[in-house]
Design a protein around this motif. Structure first.
Motif, PDB file in Angstrom:
ATOM      1  N   MET A 189       1.035  -0.895  -0.682  1.00 17.40           N
ATOM      2  CA  MET A 189      -0.055  -0.012   0.219  1.00 17.40           C
ATOM      3  C   MET A 189       0.956   1.263  -0.182  1.00 17.40           C
ATOM      4  SD  MET A 189      -3.463  -0.821   2.380  1.00 17.40           S
ATOM      5  CE  MET A 189      -3.141   0.880   3.018  1.00 17.40           C
ATOM      6  N   LEU A 190       2.273   1.436   0.700  1.00 17.13           N
ATOM      7  CA  LEU A 190       2.919   2.069   1.051  1.00 17.13           C
ATOM      8  C   LEU A 190       2.920   3.387  -0.462  1.00 17.13           C
ATOM      9  CD1 LEU A 190       5.097   1.287   3.798  1.00 17.13           C
ATOM     10  CD2 LEU A 190       2.772   2.939   4.291  1.00 17.13           C
ATOM     11  N   PRO A 191       3.733   2.729  -1.704  1.00 16.76           N
ATOM     12  CA  PRO A 191       3.964   3.040  -2.736  1.00 16.76           C
ATOM     13  C   PRO A 191       3.002   3.727  -3.370  1.00 16.76           C
ATOM     14  CG  PRO A 191       5.013   1.289  -2.586  1.00 16.76           C
ATOM     15  CD  PRO A 191       4.055   0.976  -1.762  1.00 16.76           C
ATOM     16  N   LEU A 192       1.400   2.885  -3.235  1.00 16.80           N
ATOM     17  CA  LEU A 192       0.175   3.596  -3.900  1.00 16.80           C
ATOM     18  C   LEU A 192       0.224   4.493  -2.740  1.00 16.80           C
ATOM     19  CD1 LEU A 192      -1.661   0.398  -4.478  1.00 16.80           C
ATOM     20  CD2 LEU A 192      -0.374   1.444  -5.824  1.00 16.80           C
ATOM     21  N   MET A 193       0.084   4.770  -1.679  1.00 14.13           N
ATOM     22  CA  MET A 193      -0.569   6.025  -0.754  1.00 14.13           C
ATOM     23  C   MET A 193       0.599   7.475  -1.911  1.00 14.13           C
ATOM     24  SD  MET A 193      -1.357   3.844   2.640  1.00 14.13           S
ATOM     25  CE  MET A 193      -1.007   5.662   3.529  1.00 14.13           C
TER      26      MET A 193
ATOM     27  N   GLY B 133       1.955  12.307  -4.751  1.00  7.63           N
ATOM     28  CA  GLY B 133       3.509  12.595  -5.189  1.00  7.63           C
ATOM     29  C   GLY B 133       4.557  13.160  -4.664  1.00  7.63           C
ATOM     30  N   PHE B 134       4.322  11.934  -3.719  1.00 10.45           N
ATOM     31  CA  PHE B 134       5.432  11.972  -2.548  1.00 10.45           C
ATOM     32  C   PHE B 134       6.914  10.566  -3.529  1.00 10.45           C
ATOM     33  CE2 PHE B 134       7.866   9.941   1.473  1.00 10.45           C
ATOM     34  CZ  PHE B 134       8.106  11.639   1.411  1.00 10.45           C
TER      35      PHE B 134
END
Length: 162
Positions: free
Chosen positions: A125-129, A134-135
């Motif tokens: 989930m982290l890469p999607l979030m 835009g982080f």
């Protein structure tokens, strides 16, 4: 579910060999005290502090100086084989990095117990979030603070007896 924190003997030995190579690559001496300190951290079943490492080694009959422990831990961190953690106690604790970052920590505010858990689903989930915001994600730490099962059980038992 919580996972065991202790590395296998093979994993610990592999990390120790990587530390030896790192020291040699950086033209630093491979000494018995450095190996003893590294081995103690790699074999730990918890997240020891520098003072905890010093005490454990002295109890085991390996008298190492406190300054040597701190300097060796700094080298282990520089080598990337050990990570410093702050669990909100005002003391740095250390854990071996076995090449994974797929775990977080449950930290009990009552007894101070630290239990590792898998963050495999969170990892997806982290890469999607981050992308949605835009982080550019570089690293993360997951620490969940609360009350452990044992302390909940003790509190529940005390409440039932009242």
């Amino acid at each position: 579910p919580p996972r065991p924190m202790r590395l296998s003997r093979d994993e610990a030995e592999a990390l120790l060999e990587r530390f030896r190579r790192w020291l040699k690559d950086h033209r630093l001496p491979v000494t018995a005290p450095r190996e003893t300190i590294a081995r103690a951290i790699f074999a730990s079943d918890g997240h020891p502090s520098a003072d905890g490492v010093t005490r454990a080694l002295r109890t085991a009959g390996s008298p190492v100086g406190t300054a040597t422990v701190y300097r060796t831990i700094d080298l282990l961190i520089s080598s990337g084989l050990v990570r410093a953690r702050d669990f909100g106690e005002g003391v740095r604790r250390f854990e071996a990095t076995a090449g994974d970052d797929d775990h977080g920590h449950f930290i009990c505010r009552r007894c101070g117990a630290v239990t590792e858990f898998s963050t495999e689903r969170l990892q997806r989930m982290l890469p999607l979030m981050a992308d949605e915001a835009g982080f550019r994600l570089e690293r993360h730490d997951v620490a969940l603070h609360g009350v452990c099962r044992d302390c909940v059980g003790r509190a529940g038992g005390a409440a039932r007896r009242s």
